[in-house]
Each structure stands twice: as structure tokens, then as C-alpha cells.
Design an enzyme around this catalytic site. Structure first.
Site, mmCIF file in Angstrom:
data_model
loop_
_atom_site.group_PDB
_atom_site.id
_atom_site.type_symbol
_atom_site.label_atom_id
_atom_site.label_comp_id
_atom_site.label_asym_id
_atom_site.label_seq_id
_atom_site.Cartn_x
_atom_site.Cartn_y
_atom_site.Cartn_z
ATOM 1 N N ALA A 88 0.961 -0.920 -0.221
ATOM 2 C CA ALA A 88 -0.398 0.288 0.149
ATOM 3 C C ALA A 88 1.106 0.817 0.067
ATOM 4 O O ALA A 88 1.751 1.082 0.808
ATOM 5 C CB ALA A 88 -0.789 0.477 1.117
ATOM 6 N N SER A 114 2.009 -2.700 4.256
ATOM 7 C CA SER A 114 1.814 -0.393 4.186
ATOM 8 C C SER A 114 3.695 -0.548 3.941
ATOM 9 O O SER A 114 4.550 -1.233 3.790
ATOM 10 C CB SER A 114 2.251 0.243 5.286
ATOM 11 O OG SER A 114 3.535 -0.409 6.458
ATOM 12 N N ASP A 115 3.679 0.317 2.674
ATOM 13 C CA ASP A 115 5.016 0.781 2.543
ATOM 14 C C ASP A 115 5.439 1.746 4.072
ATOM 15 O O ASP A 115 5.166 1.579 5.123
ATOM 16 C CB ASP A 115 5.183 2.429 1.181
ATOM 17 C CG ASP A 115 6.090 2.120 1.024
ATOM 18 O OD1 ASP A 115 7.494 2.149 1.342
ATOM 19 O OD2 ASP A 115 6.447 3.543 -0.338
ATOM 20 N N TRP A 116 6.986 2.071 3.866
ATOM 21 C CA TRP A 116 7.666 1.736 5.125
ATOM 22 C C TRP A 116 7.370 3.935 5.605
ATOM 23 O O TRP A 116 8.329 4.398 4.853
ATOM 24 C CB TRP A 116 9.020 1.692 5.203
ATOM 25 C CG TRP A 116 10.214 0.523 4.562
ATOM 26 C CD1 TRP A 116 10.846 -0.039 5.457
ATOM 27 C CD2 TRP A 116 9.288 -1.234 4.246
ATOM 28 N NE1 TRP A 116 10.838 -1.203 5.692
ATOM 29 C CE2 TRP A 116 10.132 -2.236 5.105
ATOM 30 C CE3 TRP A 116 8.093 -1.613 3.609
ATOM 31 C CZ2 TRP A 116 9.964 -3.405 4.484
ATOM 32 C CZ3 TRP A 116 7.776 -2.382 3.511
ATOM 33 C CH2 TRP A 116 8.293 -3.819 3.883
ATOM 34 N N ALA A 165 4.284 3.801 6.467
ATOM 35 C CA ALA A 165 3.130 4.749 5.765
ATOM 36 C C ALA A 165 1.564 4.108 6.773
ATOM 37 O O ALA A 165 0.129 4.809 6.533
ATOM 38 C CB ALA A 165 2.692 4.219 4.181
#
Ligand code: BGC
Length: 824
Positions: free
Chosen positions: A192, A225-227, A229
Site C-alpha cells: 500500500a 504498508s510502504d515503509w 506509511a
């Protein structure tokens, strides 16, 4: 036991705290193991051109493939699949279960900083290449993570931007590659994005993550999640986000268990997310007692050979006046060279450009991996040229006068000490860059114990003169070179919105030292770890930077022009820099940095047989393109780039690439140039009209080179075309004198302006090989939904009846054959 049963049994054995913990990173790259249920720690790693592993260092190198733009330029999903298999092999070697790739956002604007890391402006080509790649990674039993879901098409304010996209453009463009890959390759992971879409943060986007991705498309993998996010415990879990990365401080874990206990979240939602993680573990062989999804691994792949093959297949020859390429080293050439061929030492090639010697093989940011070796154009040509051919080298122009992390000429170590001065670790460093995140630290070091890090070693200059040294990143530094202290102070931290900006911050020069070519000197940069500043995760990030002596730019250009004049052929390699194409920021223009345009003009004036090689992951302006004999787009070509370049320049291989994205002549001509949000919002006002969809209807200037364009070393005749709504057959003949490979492209053009559609769009393609004189038939499966649009009112796909022309050809604008289909 079947995988489903094993997952349910494992889930049933977990208490709430363990389940909540399992949904949060325990460090930068891993999830916690749960030995009680036989669950190993799941390990993730970037992606997409290699597998970095759990350390951001070069001590565990990775095969480094060409940039994703290059992979897309091959137009070959089978080759992408082979790339994926190689990456799975690398992942397994490094104990990685989940590869954080591919990136399938679109080239909405050439200004996008991570343009090099995505495939194309076209959703169909993106989906096909992404499908091949995901299949390959998963053939090797490793999970692919398709990212960044969705509309992360630029970098400016990427953590907060609200991308406002109409449903039709969202469906027909930005979601389309994700949907195709989910349908065709069944990926085990999706990431995401940081951004919002239409007012909702993607990690919390229930409609897109849960209703569309899982519900409509049937995605059964995990969503990570993106890091950094994930920002809301309840919002993210309800929105469908399974895993929050990285750790140890996340909105899941303890906060998640507490939210369930407080009655703010239903435990069934936690169970659903844990089920997705356990299913992932089962697939990749990390859950005891369950047979992994892949038991028979594909044949081992030779990484270096594949990197070279992909590079050759990706190079796009956009111009080749008088067939200057491949270089003819045997015949007498009339180049106007001002030396006497008869008394000269045979063929002479002048290789020019800073990137010809220090090749830029990959884009920056999280896509960075560390190859065991790199072959520069200078290395590649030196190795490949036959006896009797002379190769000279001149820098010509430096793309940047900015200091950059210490590289060629440095031999460095990092010495980690505790407060007492006792050494905790002493480890080799390939460059002057340190990026230790979370638990990614040298063996024997912990953040608690670490007090200072000293980068020290020797530097042997390649040129005499005033060398500048400096620092990048915040904190306390002492910099000493050749016994002189150049700096002893504290660099304050800027007010950064992007927590990863320390990677890409501005280098600061601290002083110069006069050095002599070939005479080594001692260098040391000592950094005291800053404990005062709260951070999302413990990190040590700083660099020793260096800039070689500045030469007079006019003198450098004059030297290069003289070398070109004395040669039969001049090859100029021009390049962007890490400060132009990387993660966390967008580009501000498309110009080649430094004096490179002047360099090309001067070389071209000195030698009509000038070949320009463009070492960039994304379009650059080439105002001189009509004044040079040949232009070869070489992308970021991966570790074997120089060897592949020699193959193509000398004709051992054909340049196989076709443009996956329209190449504008100037930025001002590009259809979408707005990547900066206003009041937090970025409106995709162009709707469906990005890339060639926009160029095709504009009455303004034509692009420098159209979508799909690219020349090989032979010629083709398109002989026949038959089409049904699902397949097409195209017969082509190689009319040239050498074997070749053609990429047959099919576009569909509605006869009437039905439902506000683009003039035409890509619906199929195939590669075909033929010997001179030979005819081959390509059978091409057409894109599903090629006559459909997303009906915003009905919220459904609908087929638009009418008369459609199917065009077969060599590029968007070079159609050779047409047939019509009528749809009622
Ligand atoms: C990038 C992702 C990447 C992640 C981990 C993020 O900043 O956007 O693409 O996978 O970092 O490195």
C-alpha cells in the site's frame, strides 16, 4: 494437512498479543518468528533490480539487472519472467521470502523521480511486463509484492499528497496493471502506497484495498504498508492493511492489541490479517508442516549473463543515420578524421563522457542494490575491441560538480566504538556511505552501545589538484584528510517531511586539500551518534563525500572535441545523476546536468560519426539529436551494462528495445508536467490522457520519438494481418541482410470519437525472430477489455459497440497494416 487447514490451526493457537505482534515489523525488514506454531521470521527485501537483503551495505552483493524502464523496453514478458526467476534465486540465497517489487505505477509525467523504477506510460505494457516478472519471482517460491498501490506516480510530498483521480482514469489507467497482474500472476503480496487517493490514505483505503483488490479481483495475498506509511491503528486495520512496516515502532503490535481490548476493533479483523500473513508463510515455506507453493525450483540462472542479455535487449536505438551502427571496424571510413589512415594505427574510437568511465548502472533510493562488479562502457569496449583498434578516453564534461559519496580511489573501513573508545566492529565499506537502519548494523554493534562511527582509510587520487571533502547528513563530525582537520562541528537537521531524506540530503563541502595523482593519503570522518532526536526507527545515516579537482569546463570539452576529431568514430556517454533520478523527490527539468549538451554539440561538430549513448532511467532533452549520427538509449543498464553496450555497438547483438514511454523533445511539450500538490492535493486533471494517449490528440509539436519506436539492425516488411476480437495474426518478413528480432505492436483505433476515448491504444504485442529473407507469423493474444470503458455511473465495465481499426506496426505512429472489426 492442506495449507488452509494448517493456517487455521496455527491461527487458532495464537493469543491476541502474538497475533498483533505478527502484523508489525520487528525491525526494518522482518516479522517476528513464532516458534510455538512453527512459524519462521518472514524476511522482506527490495527490489526491483536485485535483492539487497537485510543490510544496506555491499558486503552481501546482489546481481544487478537493468532498470525497470529497461526491462519494459524489451517488451518481452518471458524475459521479465526470467529476470524474476533470477531474483528469486538471489532472494533464496540471502534468506529472503518476500521481494518488494515490481513497481507498477505509471509514467504519468517524465518529472516523476522514480520514473526509472516503473515500467511504462501504458497500463497494458506495464501489466504484461509486471505479470512476467511476478510469475518468475514466484516460480522460485519467493513472494512478489506489487507496489505501490495505487497512484504513487510522483514523489513530491509523497507521504501526504492526496491524488485526486476520477474513477474512469483510476480504473482504465492506474489500477489496470495491478488488476492484470492479480488476475494473471496471482501475486502473494501488494504494497500500500504512502499517498492518499481521493481523500483517503491508501493504507486505510477500504474501498480500494478491501472492496476492489480483495473483493472484486480476488486477491488472496498479504497487503504490507510502504515503509512508515501506516499511521492509524484502527484506520489501517479496518481499511484492509495486514502488515505495518518497518518496526519496532508501529501502529500495530501493542497498539493493535490495546485497541481490540478497548473495544475499538473487532478481533475478527485481526484474525483476517493474521490469516493472510500465515498464508504467505505457508506459500514461501516458512510455516512448519506445510508444503511450500513451489517444491521443484526452476533451473539455476547465470545472473551476469542474464543481466547482459536484458541490457542488450533493452537498448533503444532511436536514430541511426547512414547505418553508422553497428560500427564497421573493417572497412575504410571517410570520417573526415584529421589523421592519415594509412600511417595511423588502424581504426580509432574516441570514448567520451564521465559516465563512460564511472557508469551509472542503477537508480537511487530503496531500489539501490550493490553488485559484486560493474562493467563500465570503458571496460566493456576495452575488452571487446579487436587488435588494431585504438580506444581513447576523455571525460568531456562532468554531469555534476557536486561532491558525492566517496567512491573510485577510496579504500575505506567503518570503525564502530562505544563511549569508552573500545572498538565494537571494524568492517570494510565499499563507498563513503553509511545507511544502517533498525537492527541492520555490523556484527557486534547495537544502537544502545554505539557511540561513534569512524569512516577511515586511504584515498589515491586519479588526478592532481584541489580535492574537496565533506559530509552528508546531520550530526557531529570530525573530518581529517592528509593530517589536516577540515571540519569539527555539528550539522543541524533540516525540517524534513520525508524521514528518508537523510539518504538523499545535500552534501556539504568542508574544505579542499591539494593532492597528487597516484599518491595515497589518509582520510577519516568521525561521526558521533545523535541520541537526542526522536526518530521513527533507530538509524545511523551519513556519508563521507568527495569532489575531484574542478577542471575548466571549456578545456574539458575542447579536449574531448580534439579526441573526436582524431578518431573515426566518437562515442559520447551522457548521463543523469543520483541527484536527478532517485526516490523522495521529483525532477525539476529534463535537461542533462552540467555541460553535457555543449559537449555533445562540440563533439558532433568535430566528428560526423558521433554516437550518443544516453545513460538515464527516464527521458532527457536531447536538443542535438538531429546533429549526431546515432542515439542509443541505454537506460540504467545494470552491472553488465558496458559489456552489453560493446555487444550492441560492435554488432554482436542487435539493440532490441522499443520505447515503453514517449520521449518528449522538451519538457514544455510533455502532456503532464504538474507533479506538485496545491494545498495537499494533486489533481489528475488530464483524465485518461497521459503519455501517447495525450500526444496522439494534441495538435502541438510531435515528441522527439513516439511510443514503441526503436530501430534494429535489419529491416522488416509487414505482409499480412488478420484479427478477431481476441487474437491477431501478423506475418512479417526480414528484408535485411542479418538475422533480427522484431517487436510487432498492435493498436486499436475507434473509428468514431466514442465515449471520449484516446485515438488509439496498445492492445497486443509479440517478439518475432527471422533470418534474412525469412517470413514469420506472430500470433498475438489481444488485451482483454480492449473495447471496454469504465462506466462511472454504473460503476462497471461496459463494452462500447462501433467500428474499430486494428493497426499493426513498428511503433504507435509507424503502422504498416490495418483491418477493421465491427462490434455490435
Ligand atoms: C519505498 C518502497 C520500498 C521501501 C523499503 C520505501 O521508501 O517507497 O518502494 O520498498 O521504502 O525500502
Amino acid at each position: 494437512m492442506t495449507a488452509d487447514k494448517a493456517v487455521e490451526a496455527a491461527l487458532g493457537a495464537l493469543d491476541l498479543d502474538t497475533k498483533a505482534r505478527l502484523l508489525a515489523g520487528q525491525d526494518m525488514w522482518t516479522l517476528p518468528a513464532v516458534p510455538a506454531i512453527g512459524l519462521a521470521s518472514l524476511v522482506m527485501s527490495d527490489g526491483p533490480v536485485g535483492v539487497r537483503g537485510v543490510r544496506w551495505t555491499a558486503d552481501d552483493p546482489s546481481v544487478t539487472l537493468p532498470s525497470p524502464t529497461a526491462l519494459a523496453a524489451t517488451w518481452d514478458p518471458d524475459l521479465a519472467r526470467r529476470a524474476g526467476r533470477l531474483l528469486a534465486q538471489e532472494a533464496r540465497r540471502k534468506g529472503v521470502h518476500v521481494l518488494l517489487a515490481p513497481t507498477v505505477n505509471l509514467h504519468r509525467s517524465p518529472l516523476g523521480g522514480r520514473h526509472f523504477e516503473a515500467y511504462s506510460e501504458d497500463p497494458y505494457l506495464t501489466g504484461e511486463i509486471g505479470t512476467g516478472y511476478v510469475r518468475g519471482v514466484q516460480d522460485g517460491g519467493v513472494a512478489a509484492t506489487v507496489k505501490h498501490f495505487v497512484a504513487n506516480d510522483a514523489e513530491t510530498d509523497r507521504f501526504t499528497v492526496d491524488n485526486v483521480v476520477a474513477p474512469r482514469a483510476l480504473r482504465e489507467l492506474y489500477l489496470a496493471p495491478f488488476e492484470a497482474i492479480v488476475h494473471d500472476a496471482r501475486p502473494w503480496g501488494v504494497m500500500a502506497a504512502y499517498n492518499q487517493v481521493n481523500g483517503v490514505t491508501m493504507t486505510e483505503h477500504r474501498h480500494l484495498q478491501t472492496d476492489v483488490l480483495r473483493g472484486e479481483w480476488g486477491f488472496d495475498g498479504f497487503i504490507v504498508s510502504d515503509w512508515l506509511a501506516a499511521r492509524s491503528t484502527t484506520g489501517a486495520l479496518r481499511g484492509g492493511l495486514d502488515v505495518a512496516m518497518p518496526g519496532p515502532y508501529t501502529v500495530y503490535g501493542e497498539a493493535l492489541a490495546a485497541a481490540v481490548r478497548a473495544g475499538a476493533l473487532d478481533e475478527a479483523l485481526v484474525d483476517a490479517a493474521v490469516r493472510n500473513v500465515l498464508r504467505l508463510a505457508a506459500r514461501v515455506g516458512a510455516l512448519d508442516g506445510v508444503e511450500p507453493a513451489v517444491t521443484a525450483l526452476p533451473e539455476p540462472v547465470d545472473g551476469a549473463a542474464l543481466a547482459r542479455e536484458i541490457a542488450c535487449r533493452s537498448f533503444v536505438l532511436v536514430r541511426n543515420a547512414d547505418d553508422v551502427l553497428p560500427l564497421d571496424l573493417d572497412s575504410d571510413l571517410d570520417s573526415g578524421a584529421d589523421f592519415d589512415l594509412d600511417s595511423g594505427p588502424g581504426r580509432r574510437i574516441a570514448l567520451i563522457g564521465s559516465a563512460a568511465r564511472d557508469a551509472r548502472i542503477l537508480g537511487g533510493g530503496s531500489a539501490e542494490v550493490f553488485p559484486a562488479r560493474t562493467v563500465s562502457p570503458l571496460d566493456g569496449l576495452t575488452g571487446a575491441l579487436p587488435d588494431g583498434v585504438t580506444l581513447t578516453y576523455a571525460v568531456g564534461a562532468t554531469p555534476s560538480d557536486e561532491a558525492s559519496p566517496a567512491g573510485p580511489g577510496f579504500t575505506l573501513r567503518a570503525v564502530c566504538r562505544e563511549a569508552t573508545g573500545a572498538v565494537l566492529a571494524d568492517t570494510p565499506l565499499p563507498t563513503g556511505q553509511i545507511q544502517w537502519l533498525g537492527t541492520d548494523l555490523p556484527a557486534g554493534v547495537t544502537h544502545e552501545k554505539l557511540h561513534s562511527v569512524e569512516i577511515n582509510g586511504m584515498f589515491t587520487p586519479r588526478a592532481s589538484g584541489a580535492h574537496s571533502f565533506g559530509t552528508r547528513g546531520p550530526g557531529a563530525f570530525t573530518l581529517t584528510v592528509a593530517g589536516r582537520t577540515l571540519y569539527d562541528g555539528v550539522q543541524a537537521m533540516g525540517d524534513e517531511a520525508d524521514p528518508f531524506e537523510a539518504f538523499t540530503g545535500t552534501p556539504v563541502e568542508r574544505g579542499t586539500v591539494a593532492l597528487t595523482e597516484g599518491v595515497p593519503v589518509q582520510v577519516s570522518l568521525r561521526h558521533t551518534v545523535d541520541r537526542g532526536r526522536p526518530r521513527p526507527l533507530p538509524a545511523v545515516v551519513f556519508s563521507l563525500v568527495h569532489r575531484p579537482p574542478l577542471r575548466d569546463p571549456d578545456e574539458l570539452i575542447a579536449e574531448a572535441a580534439a579526441a573526436a576529431r582524431a578518431a573515426d568514430t566518437a562515442i559520447v556517454v551522457v548521463a543523469t545523476t543520483e541527484r536527478v533520478e532517485s526516490e523522495g523527490y521529483d525532477r525539476t527539468d529534463l535537461k542533462l546536468p552540467g555541460r553535457q549538451d555543449d559537449l555533445v554539440r562540440s563533439v558532433a561538430a568535430a566528428n560526423p560519426r558521433t554516437v550518443v549513448v544516453v545513460n538515464a532511467g527516464a527521458p532527457v532533452e536531447m536538443p542535438w539529436r538531429e546533429d549526431v549520427a546515432a542515439v542509443l538509449l541505454g537506460w540504467f543498464p545494470g552491472q553488465e551494462g558496458g559489456a552489453a553496450l560493446a555487444d550492441v555497438l560492435l554488432g554482436a547483438e542487435e539493440p532490441g528495445g522499443r520505447l515503453p514511454t514517449t520521449w518528449p523533445a522538451t519538457l514544455a511539450d510533455a502532456p503532464v508536467t504538474d507533479v506538485t500538490p496545491t494545498d495537499g492535493e494533486l489533481h489528475y486533471t488530464e483524465g485518461l490522457f497521459i503519455g501517447y494517449r495525450a500526444w496522439d490528440r494534441a495538435s502541438g509539436p510531435a515528441p522527439a520519438y513516439p511510443f514503441g519506436h526503436g530501430l534494429g539492425y535489419t529491416t522488416w516488411e509487414y505482409e499480412s494481418l488478420e484479427a478477431t476480437p481476441t487474437t491477431a495474426r501478423v506475418q512479417i518478413r526480414n528484408t535485411g541482410t542479418r538475422p533480427g528480432r522484431e517487436i510487432v505492436q498492435l493498436y486499436v483505433a475507434p473509428r468514431a470519437d466514442l465515449a471520449e476515448r484516446p485515438a488509439r491504444w496498445l492492445i497486443g504485442f509479440a517478439t518475432a525472430e527471422a533470418a534474412p529473407g525469412e517470413a514469420v507469423e506472430a500470433e498475438i493474444r489481444l488485451a482483454p477489455r480492449l473495447f471496454d470503458i469504465w462506466d462511472e455511473e454504473a460503476e462497471a465495465w461496459t463494452t462500447v459497440p462501433g467500428v474499430y481499426e486494428i493497426q499493426a506496426g513498428r511503433s504507435l505512429t509507424d503502422s504498416r497494416l490495418r483491418v477493421t472489426l465491427e462490434l455490435d
